[in-house]
Structures are given as C-alpha cells and as structure tokens.
Design an enzyme around this catalytic site. Structure first.
Site, short mmCIF file in Angstrom:
data_model
loop_
_atom_site.label_atom_id
_atom_site.label_comp_id
_atom_site.label_asym_id
_atom_site.label_seq_id
_atom_site.Cartn_x
_atom_site.Cartn_y
_atom_site.Cartn_z
N ARG A 179 1.00 -1.08 0.02
CA ARG A 179 0.19 0.11 -0.25
C ARG A 179 0.94 1.14 0.14
O ARG A 179 0.04 2.29 0.61
CB ARG A 179 -0.77 -0.01 1.14
CG ARG A 179 -1.72 -1.01 1.73
CD ARG A 179 -2.53 -1.06 0.15
NE ARG A 179 -3.46 -2.46 0.68
CZ ARG A 179 -3.13 -3.28 -0.83
NH1 ARG A 179 -2.37 -3.40 -1.50
NH2 ARG A 179 -3.67 -4.51 -0.44
N SER A 228 -9.47 0.97 4.67
CA SER A 228 -8.72 -0.06 5.38
C SER A 228 -7.89 1.62 6.62
O SER A 228 -7.04 2.34 5.22
CB SER A 228 -7.52 -0.50 5.61
OG SER A 228 -8.35 -1.63 5.46
N GLU A 298 -2.86 4.09 7.66
CA GLU A 298 -3.04 3.63 6.19
C GLU A 298 -3.55 4.57 5.31
O GLU A 298 -3.16 5.59 4.45
CB GLU A 298 -3.38 3.10 5.40
CG GLU A 298 -3.08 2.26 4.75
CD GLU A 298 -3.76 0.72 4.25
OE1 GLU A 298 -3.54 -0.06 4.87
OE2 GLU A 298 -5.06 0.20 2.90
C1 LIG Z 1 -14.57 1.59 1.35
C2 LIG Z 1 -13.32 1.66 0.83
C3 LIG Z 1 -12.72 0.25 0.64
C4 LIG Z 1 -11.28 0.38 0.42
N1 LIG Z 1 -10.85 -0.77 0.06
C5 LIG Z 1 -9.73 -0.88 -0.80
C6 LIG Z 1 -8.48 -2.42 -0.78
O1 LIG Z 1 -9.46 -3.42 -1.58
N2 LIG Z 1 -7.44 -2.22 -1.20
C7 LIG Z 1 -6.78 -0.62 -1.02
O2 LIG Z 1 -5.51 -0.99 -1.47
N3 LIG Z 1 -7.40 0.30 -1.18
C8 LIG Z 1 -8.78 0.78 -0.52
N4 LIG Z 1 -9.78 1.56 -0.46
C9 LIG Z 1 -8.27 3.03 -0.42
C10 LIG Z 1 -8.74 4.07 -1.59
O3 LIG Z 1 -10.07 3.61 -1.83
C11 LIG Z 1 -6.89 3.21 -2.79
O4 LIG Z 1 -5.71 3.25 -1.46
C12 LIG Z 1 -7.45 4.16 -3.69
O5 LIG Z 1 -6.60 3.84 -4.88
C13 LIG Z 1 -6.87 5.46 -3.25
O6 LIG Z 1 -7.50 6.76 -4.69
P1 LIG Z 1 -8.15 8.08 -4.52
O7 LIG Z 1 -8.05 8.45 -6.31
O8 LIG Z 1 -9.16 7.76 -3.93
O9 LIG Z 1 -6.87 8.32 -3.92
P2 LIG Z 1 -7.10 9.64 -2.69
O10 LIG Z 1 -7.78 9.28 -1.43
O11 LIG Z 1 -7.51 10.40 -3.29
O12 LIG Z 1 -5.72 10.09 -2.35
C14 LIG Z 1 -4.65 8.71 -1.87
C15 LIG Z 1 -3.20 9.51 -2.23
O13 LIG Z 1 -2.46 9.33 -3.76
C16 LIG Z 1 -2.36 10.34 -3.95
N5 LIG Z 1 -3.05 10.95 -5.13
C17 LIG Z 1 -4.19 10.87 -5.86
N6 LIG Z 1 -4.29 10.74 -7.15
C18 LIG Z 1 -2.76 11.03 -7.54
C19 LIG Z 1 -2.49 11.17 -9.01
N7 LIG Z 1 -3.07 11.20 -9.84
N8 LIG Z 1 -0.82 11.26 -8.86
C20 LIG Z 1 -0.08 11.18 -7.77
N9 LIG Z 1 -0.81 10.84 -6.93
C21 LIG Z 1 -2.52 10.62 -5.95
C22 LIG Z 1 -2.88 11.18 -2.89
O14 LIG Z 1 -2.22 12.48 -2.99
C23 LIG Z 1 -2.85 10.55 -1.68
O15 LIG Z 1 -1.56 11.12 -1.24
C24 LIG Z 1 -10.92 1.52 0.02
C25 LIG Z 1 -11.04 2.91 0.02
C26 LIG Z 1 -12.77 2.33 0.54
C27 LIG Z 1 -13.70 4.09 1.13
#
Ligand SMILES: Cc1cc2nc3c(=O)[nH]c(=O)nc-3n(C[C@H](O)[C@H](O)[C@H](O)COP(=O)(O)OP(=O)(O)OC[C@H]3O[C@@H](n4cnc5c(N)ncnc54)[C@H](O)[C@@H]3O)c2cc1C
Length: 315
Positions: A179, A228, A298
């Site tokens: 992660r 998580s 995380e």
């Molecule tokens: C209900 C639920 C279930 C989930 N299940 C999982 C799972 O099974 N597995 C898992 O790994 N995660 C899970 N997650 C967590 C999350 O969905 C992941 O970590 C996802 O990859 C985050 O993507 P995001 O676009 O929402 O990023 P954000 O939450 O907006 O940002 C997360 C990080 O990524 C960076 N970021 C975002 N976009 C970019 C970009 N274009 N360039 C550079 N950096 C960037 C941000 O600066 C930040 O540091 C879950 C979340 C929820 C709410």
C-alpha cells in the site's frame, strides 16, 4: 478553519493564468469519502496536461501543492489544506486499448477500468472493481485486493514534477511496497499503462461479481469511510488487534469503529475530521497499551490539524 478571504492578498490572486478552473477556499468535504474536511486554500482543476505543466512551472516553489483523486484514502483535516490542491478531471479520463494493454488517464475510476477491461475480454484487472479510487491514487498507494495489486499490472506511468516537467517512469522506478510507492509526493500521475492478459468475458464477469458480493459482506462499503485505516503490522492483522482490544463499535464524537470490519472508521453522519482522527488515535493508544504494537495509519491525513498532539504523518 481558514477564513473565506477574497481580498487581493489571498493566494488566489497570485495564481498563474490558466485555462482550467481555479477556486478560492473550496470545500473539500464534498470530494472525500468521509464527507469531512476543511477547504482548499486554492483548488485547481487543470484543463489538460499542458495547462497543468504551465501552471506548475509558473507557481512559486514555496507554495505547497497537494493532489487528490477520489479522496477514498484521505482524511482531510477540519482546518483545510494550505496552498494549492489539484484535482484532475475530464481531460484525464480517457482509456485507450491496444490488445491487452490499457493506457488510462489518472482520473479514471478503478471500477471503470475493470469494466472496460471486462468488455474487451482483458483479465487480471478484476480486483480494481472493488477499489473506490482513481487509477492515479491506486498507483500512488499500490492499491490491491484479494491478492492482486496495481504493481502486478502497471508497467509505466506518466507523471509531472513540481516544476511542471513531464516524466515517463517504468514500474521499477515507483518503489512499490505494501500500500505504498516511493513516487515523490509532489509528483502528479497523469497517465498509467496497465498490462492484462487475454481472458473470457463470462469468467471475468463472474470474478467481478464475486468480489462485489464478498465486499458487501465484509466491509462497510456503503458508509462514509476511508477504507482500511491502519496497515497490517508485520505478522499481525490490524483488525484482529483492534477487535481484541475491544474497540469494535467504539464511538468518538460522530465517528465510530465499524461493527462490520473494525479496521474501518466510519462517519456516522455528523463527524468532524478531528473526531475521526481522534478515534483512530484512541484505537492506536489502546492497541499499544495492550500489545505494545504501534499501528501505522494507512489512510493519508493532510491539512491543518485541529487536535493537540496529533503529529503529521509526512505522507
Ligand atoms: C469503502 C472503501 C474500500 C476500500 N478498499 C480498498 C481495497 O480493497 N484496497 C486498497 O488498496 N484500497 C482500498 N481503499 C482505499 C482507497 O480506495 C485506495 O487507496 C485508492 O487507491 C485511493 O485512490 P484515490 O483516487 O481515492 O486517492 P486519494 O484518496 O485521493 O489519495 C490517496 C493518495 O494518492 C495520492 N494521489 C491521488 N491521485 C494521485 C495522482 N493522480 N498522482 C499522484 N498521487 C495521487 C494522494 O496525494 C494521496 O497521497 C478503500 C477505500 C474505501 C473508502
């Protein structure tokens, strides 16, 4: 909370000119899965990659820049985020397919990638159907589920550095771990190349349906949550430690430890970011007191802290 200040001294008035959208004191809570958090001092939605590069090249180096995707792994603090917050939109939402390779704009939702892959009979990307973020966020976090991770399918990315320069990076440059990636936090991913394998639409569909039903049963996916909360410590499961400490269902202001999956914190409707962070810190304290194990967040926490004694995680 940062005051809504539209006087000529506000940061917004010092911004380079752009074709995209710049907004002062824009509420970030509407973008976050937790539905909490203060405003961005300035929110920038670039018109396209050229607009983004031009903006960054002219933005003074001392102004902090943060990038958010679907904010599904973010806790934005109540005091808001100083500097510029960047959110990619439509211009970064294209998917191009050649054979079993997909070139995906960083703002595309993981679920859309999985669905597109299914429609083109590309297998290996089913796991993305259960992750509610964008592909950019998935690479940054090395998102994964059910034994698959983005690092297994990502071959390269295109990213823009803080001075607006474009870089093409191979997966081996991204330092993928659990992660986690070592991509500089100030760099913005704009495009991701994913490699799948030839598959059968019926089998891919079946795997995606199984993922969806498993998640419905084991995670509070229909609540205001951030996924998580804590990484699994070596040789332990975070949820088990939290459960054995009696924290399942623990309430802190408007925040609660999910009864369904106790490594998820939930906004029960009226939580502040401080409630959620305070609950997480209380869980960490109880787990440490009982087991001597320090849970590491995380979920990324950004913005101005509102609780005394909460440390920045430095992303
Ligand atoms: C209900 C639920 C279930 C989930 N299940 C999982 C799972 O099974 N597995 C898992 O790994 N995660 C899970 N997650 C967590 C999350 O969905 C992941 O970590 C996802 O990859 C985050 O993507 P995001 O676009 O929402 O990023 P954000 O939450 O907006 O940002 C997360 C990080 O990524 C960076 N970021 C975002 N976009 C970019 C970009 N274009 N360039 C550079 N950096 C960037 C941000 O600066 C930040 O540091 C879950 C979340 C929820 C709410």
């Amino acid at each position: 909370m940062m005051a809504a200040d539209h006087t000529p001294t506000h940061l917004i008035h010092t911004m380079p000119s752009v074709r995209g959208n710049l907004k002062a004191d824009d509420a970030l809570s509407r973008y976050t899965w937790f539905k909490v958090g203060g405003p961005a001092e300035v929110l920038f939605k670039p018109a396209d990659e050229e607009d983004l590069c031009g903006f960054l090249s002219q933005l003074p180096a001392n102004i902090p820049v943060s990038i958010i995707g679907n904010a599904s792994n973010l806790l934005i603090r109540d005091g808001g985020v100083p500097g510029v917050v960047i959110r990619l939109g439509r211009a970064f939402s294209e998917i191009e397919i050649s054979d079993t390779q997909m070139h995906v704009g960083a703002a595309v939702a993981d679920l859309s990638v999985a669905r597109k892959a299914r429609d083109y009979a590309i297998s290996g990307l089913e796991f993305l159907s259960g992750i509610p973020g964008t592909v950019g966020g998935a690479v940054r976090m090395n998102a994964g589920a059910y034994g698959d991770e983005i690092k297994d399918v990502c071959t390269s990315v295109r990213a823009i550095d803080r001075s607006g320069e474009v870089h093409e990076l191979n997966a081996s440059d991204l330092g993928f771990g659990y992660r986690h990636s070592t991509l500089d936090p100030s760099w913005i991913i704009t495009q991701v190349t994913l490699q799948g394998q030839p598959g059968l639409i019926a089998e891919i569909t079946q795997r995606m349906e199984k993922i969806q039903s498993d998640r419905e049963q084991s995670q509070p996916i229909r609540t205001l949550t951030g996924g998580s909360t804590f990484a699994n410590p070596k040789d332990h499961k975070a949820w088990q430690l939290i459960d054995q400490t009696g924290c399942r269902g623990l309430v802190w202001g408007g925040a609660i430890v999910s009864n369904l999956h106790c490594n998820f914190l939930v906004n029960s409707g009226n939580a502040t970011a401080a409630d959620i962070e305070g609950l997480g810190e209380e869980v960490r304290r109880r787990v440490f007191d009982k087991f001597g194990i320090t849970l590491e967040w995380e979920i990324r926490r950004i913005g101005i802290p509102t609780l005394q004694g909460i440390k920045e995680d430095g992303q």
